[in-house]
Design a protein around this motif. Structure first.
Motif, mmCIF file in Angstrom:
data_model
loop_
_atom_site.group_PDB
_atom_site.id
_atom_site.type_symbol
_atom_site.label_atom_id
_atom_site.label_comp_id
_atom_site.label_asym_id
_atom_site.label_seq_id
_atom_site.Cartn_x
_atom_site.Cartn_y
_atom_site.Cartn_z
ATOM 1 N N CYS A 278 -2.842 2.539 4.388
ATOM 2 C CA CYS A 278 -3.563 3.494 3.539
ATOM 3 C C CYS A 278 -3.519 4.842 4.207
ATOM 4 O O CYS A 278 -3.809 4.944 5.396
ATOM 5 N N THR B 206 -1.416 -3.784 5.047
ATOM 6 C CA THR B 206 -1.641 -2.764 4.015
ATOM 7 C C THR B 206 -1.793 -1.422 4.707
ATOM 8 O O THR B 206 -2.559 -1.277 5.652
ATOM 9 N N GLY C 260 0.835 -1.200 0.000
ATOM 10 C CA GLY C 260 0.000 0.000 0.000
ATOM 11 C C GLY C 260 0.865 1.243 0.000
ATOM 12 O O GLY C 260 1.900 1.316 -0.659
ATOM 13 N N HIS C 261 0.434 2.256 0.728
ATOM 14 C CA HIS C 261 1.175 3.520 0.763
ATOM 15 C C HIS C 261 2.357 3.375 1.717
ATOM 16 O O HIS C 261 2.329 3.816 2.863
#
Lengths: 497, 469
Positions: A380, A378, A312-313
């Motif tokens: 975000c 993940t 993810g980010h």
């Protein structure tokens, strides 16, 4: 308690005798009940007998009578002194945001440091007073539990100490204040195990909802007080270091020269807060730490624990107190790892021979297939929030336990809470997992993570896919502009006609 | 339907006949006795036992007559209750043409079905089955019509009442359709020439006992991918994992509806978000099948940007869609012909909303209806949004098996029912929501639910202050 007829400081002898007789009868029956329930619940009597805390009498159930000895005063005497508390519970705590903490440290002068000390000095008694009154509204039978009573006495002592502390005016005063606060922090590090034991023993006596609410408030307030205290101590120490460097002094000398700072001296520090904490970095650190714990506990070569993949980010950053965030992530990763390893334990056993043959050579010895399905984290990042999803294939949460994972007390968990008997101190930190056996489960990790997240206005959610795995979501505000989420004592009960 | 069976599949459009107003109003007022007589009877929950009653036996004449007797007893009562619910709407809302149309449809259906004499032979049963099938098809498209009607009545009814009305309508509609379709399917199954041995037959009326969710999801995902390709000229890929070999006993048309709604959202969001942040390719959509104890779980993960915090409370609202432009939702100067939804006329809407081949998005009731469908047999639908990244949807469906769950029918007043619905959102125990005073819940939860309701009532009891003397 049974010696209460001898108390001399009660205002009216007549009424005190009446009060104490009634109380005495109730206490005797409550002690009898308590001892009975103790016999039923006690599983580790030897461990409990061996337990030694700073208050010696709290450990053993047979000495329930000596509950009053610790404070040297009886509960009935304290009843009339409660007016002092009312003055403080009438005040609302002054809440802060992370941003304010950071901005405060931007231009840290002597005056500001002194102001911070006075803020902490006045805030701690107010917040303590609110929580002491929470104790006072517990059902009587719960309040007489020795563990809860011990925490209650600790809080009273701290409250007294802080409210009597004279205002801080100079750097020397501040250093004395900081030493005092540090001593209290150390003494209070046994609060969580004591609360845990007390709550486990009261599981049959008080409604679970009430206990959960009590524990949540206790723990959130505890985090808030410790945050303020640690922030101030950290700022003071960092300021002292900078001052020393500025004056050219070595690390060990110079308190005399540092009684007050030169005019205009300022430094930039933000204490325990980090304005640009990297999510991926913390997740990786926690993953390594958790993997190490499990590998040591099961005597596995490094690299066998489930791998944690961050997606993810991955370059997201946010403003937070890293210690708090690490705790949450560490707990979730520990849960994930333990479930995955348990579910695929068969693989461990079947590869035991291979393990023995290739110990020390690391994960590559098992071929290209990793032993366990990886845990996927993940990250975000949106404009105002950070969401971290921890997804594992550990088989999901048992549907019988699922409704109670956020509760501090439940019959299924009560057995685990007794593990607290073996632990003296617990500060709910990542690194203390080294002192506490990692496989020992207290049933505390998820509710405690929820408390940490809620404190700054975030949340932890868990979705279980039975037979497959679990997705856990941690959502935290990103910009540090959310006010502390502490509540005051419940409102006064209106007195009717 | 993807699992098409040998039966006529004609779906006529809703007839937009215009009846003289006077007749409609006078009918409502003076013919009410019959309807009220039916509506005052108790309805029985649609039990799993009833649906699976003819599972093992080869279907015989007695079974079919038994089934038609059940339908004949249940359906008019439920239809009558629906009609009555319209009577309680505010007058101005009832005069809205769309709402009046739906009211007419339900009244018609009630008229046609309640008039049948008790059925004793197969010919009469066949007549009933045909009438039933016709009615089911005519009532197929009421939801868009009534949603449009309520949209136009926004200022006359608070949102909670509108939502409550539509929820009740949909729930009872699901019940009606389940009973009706089950009987029609059994009837056809009885009369079909090809009859395999009873043991092999996976169908029990409308229920397929060996449904494979993985295969179904694969088919639906491929279908939605094609639709997406047609609409946007590009589509993300997808992959399935998890326990792909599991089977479940469920009604395929329900599963199809829910799955397609969710997939449409996932695909559309992914395509839109890719355009918005200019990424080079669509991340694939992950579909995971899991099997728990009597449950099948489906998790759909997309990277479509998620739902923003402001919009999260609205996703399960009717007539709200992120695709709809703000102006059309606030349109207050509407006339009957010019009313629009999502920029299209109602006719186009209806023409498009024909089963699965409906529009890819924009009508605003996909999610709420999917949730009601999922919840009908004790399942659930949850959405977790990670703003800026994507959404995870968790769908749980309970297998319709004979020994699955024991239920208890409880009768309560509307306040208690509200409390129970709220409790249900935390821990699911409602199997079927029958009407405003009856609920069907799992037996194991009864004591706990009772205690919770008592506690709620206790905590909201207020003491009246004595006046000072």
């Amino acid at each position: 308690m049974l010696r209460s007829t001898a108390c001399a400081s009660a205002p009216s002898k007549q009424s005190s005798r009446i009060v104490s007789n009634r109380m005495r009868r109730r206490l005797v029956s409550s002690v009898a009940n308590y001892q009975e329930s103790q016999q039923k619940l006690k599983t580790t009597t030897s461990a409990a007998a061996a337990l030694s805390t700073s208050s010696a009498s709290a450990a053993s159930a047979a000495h329930a009578r000596t509950v009053s000895v610790q404070s040297g005063r009886s509960l009935q005497q304290k009843f009339y002194e409660n007016r002092i508390l009312d003055r403080y519970t009438a005040q609302e705590p002054k809440k802060v945001t992370l941003r304010q903490l950071v901005l405060f440290g931007r231009q840290l002068t002597e005056d500001k440091l002194v102001a911070s000390a006075n803020y902490v000095r006045s805030e701690l008694p107010v917040r303590l007073a609110h929580r002491i009154s929470d104790f006072q509204f517990l059902p009587y039978i719960a309040g007489t539990n020795p563990h809860l009573k011990m925490v209650y006495d600790l809080y009273w002592r701290a409250f007294d100490e802080f409210r009597k502390f004279s205002p801080v005016k100079t750097l020397d005063d501040n250093r004395r204040f900081c030493d005092n606060v540090k001593k209290n922090l150390l003494e209070h590090s046994q609060v969580i195990p004591q609360l845990g034991m007390g709550v486990a023993e009261c599981a049959d006596l008080v409604a679970p909802d009430e206990i959960d609410r009590f524990m949540n408030q206790m723990l959130i307030s505890r985090i808030s007080r410790r945050t303020l205290a640690e922030q101030h101590i950290c700022l003071s120490e960092q300021y002292d270091d900078d001052l020393r460097a500025h004056l050219g002094l070595t690390a060990t000398e110079g308190y005399a020269q540092m009684a007050s700072a030169p005019r205009g001296f300022a430094t930039q520090r933000i204490g325990i807060v980090r304005a640009d904490c990297s999510v991926a970095q913390i997740v990786n650190e926690c993953a390594m730490h958790a993997a190490g714990l499990y590998e040591d506990a099961h005597h596995l070569p490094p690299g066998t624990a489930p791998q944690v993949i961050v997606e993810g980010h991955t370059d997201a950053t946010f403003m937070c107190i890293p210690a708090h965030f690490s705790y949450i992530i560490h707990e979730l990763l520990k849960n994930a790892m333990s479930h995955v390893m348990e579910r695929y334990a068969a693989r461990l056993e079947s590869d035991a021979a291979a393990l023995a043959a290739s110990s020390g050579r690391g994960a590559s010895a098992f071929g290209s297939e990793p032993l366990f399905p990886p845990i996927r984290v993940t990250v975000c990042s949106s404009h105002s929030d950070i969401v971290v999803r921890v997804s594992d294939q550990g088989g999901g949460i048992n549907p019988e336990v699922l409704p109670y994972i956020w509760s501090f007390t439940h019959p299924l968990k009560a057995k685990r809470l007794h593990n607290f008997h073996a632990v003296n101190r617990m500060e709910a930190r990542v690194n203390e997992a080294d002192a506490v056996a990692p496989l020992m489960s207290f049933g505390f990790g998820l509710p405690m993570s929820n408390v940490y997240a809620k404190y700054w206005g975030g949340s932890v959610n868990v979705h279980s896919l039975p037979g497959y795995g679990v997705d856990a979501y941690v959502q935290l505000p990103r910009l540090g502009n959310v006010v502390e989420n502490i509540s005051a004592r419940r409102p006064q009960v209106a007195t009717g006609v | 339907m993807l699992l098409a069976r040998a039966r006529p599949c004609v779906r006529p459009c809703v007839r937009l006949s215009s009846r003289p107003c006077a007749r409609r109003y006078s009918r409502a007022h003076y013919d009410e006795q019959l309807v009220y007589k039916f509506a005052s009877q108790k309805i029985n929950p649609v039990t799993v036992g009833q649906l699976l009653k003819y599972r093992r036996l080869p279907l015989s004449r007695e079974n079919i007559l038994d089934s038609v007797a059940y339908s004949q007893a249940e359906l008019p009562v439920r239809l009558a209750k629906r009609v009555i619910s319209f009577h309680n709407l505010p007058f101005i809302v009832g005069t809205n043409p769309h709402i009046a149309r739906v009211y007419e449809l339900y009244y018609d259906a009630f008229d046609r079905l309640h008039a049948f004499a008790p059925i004793a032979d197969l010919d009469a049963e066949w007549d009933f089955t045909c009438a039933l099938e016709r009615q089911t098809q005519m009532l197929a498209d009421v939801i868009p019509v009534i949603a449009q009607g309520f949209l136009e009545c926004k200022q006359y009814m608070p949102r909670e009442s509108r939502t409550a009305f539509i929820n009740d309508l949909i729930r009872s509609r699901i019940g009606l359709r389940v009973i009706g379709e089950q009987h029609v399917a059994l009837s056809y199954q009885f009369r079909s020439t090809h009859s395999p041995a009873a043991d092999d037959e996976p169908w029990v009326g409308a229920i397929h006992t060996k449904l494979r969710p993985a295969r179904m999801m694969e088919q639906y995902a491929s279908l939605v991918q094609n639709m997406c390709e047609m609409h946007y000229a590009t589509a993300p890929s997808y992959y399935l994992d998890g326990d792909v070999d599991e089977t479940i006993s469920y009604i395929p048309s329900h599963f199809e509806y829910i799955a397609c709604e969710l997939l449409k959202n996932a695909f559309r969001a992914t395509v839109d978000f890719t355009a918005k942040i200019n990424r080079s390719s669509h991340p694939p959509i992950q579909i995971t099948i899991t099997k728990g104890d009597g449950y099948v779980g489906v998790r759909i993960r997309d990277q479509g940007g998620g739902i923003s915090k402001e919009n999260m409370p609205n996703v399960f609202e009717y007539s709200w869609s992120s695709v709809m432009s703000a102006s059309s939702a606030d349109d207050s100067s509407l006339s009957a012909g010019a009313s629009t939804m999502a920029g299209m006329s109602l006719q186009t809407n209806l023409a498009l909303q024909q089963g699965v081949g409906g529009p890819i998005a924009g009508l605003g009731f996909g999610l709420p209806m999917a949730r009601l469908y999922a919840g009908y047999f004790g399942g659930s639908l949850d959405i977790v949004s990670m703003e800026g990244f994507g959404c995870d949807v968790f769908l749980k469906l309970r297998s319709i098996e004979g020994s699955a769950i024991r239920g208890v029918l409880i009768e309560c007043d509307p306040d208690a029912r509200e409390i129970l619905l709220q409790l249900n959102s935390k821990e699911k125990f409602i199997i079927e929501d029958l009407d405003s005073t009856h609920l069907f819940i799992t037996a194991s939860h009864l004591k706990r639910v009772q205690a919770a309701v008592d506690k709620e009532f206790e905590s909201t009891v207020y003491e009246v202050d004595q006046p000072a003397k």
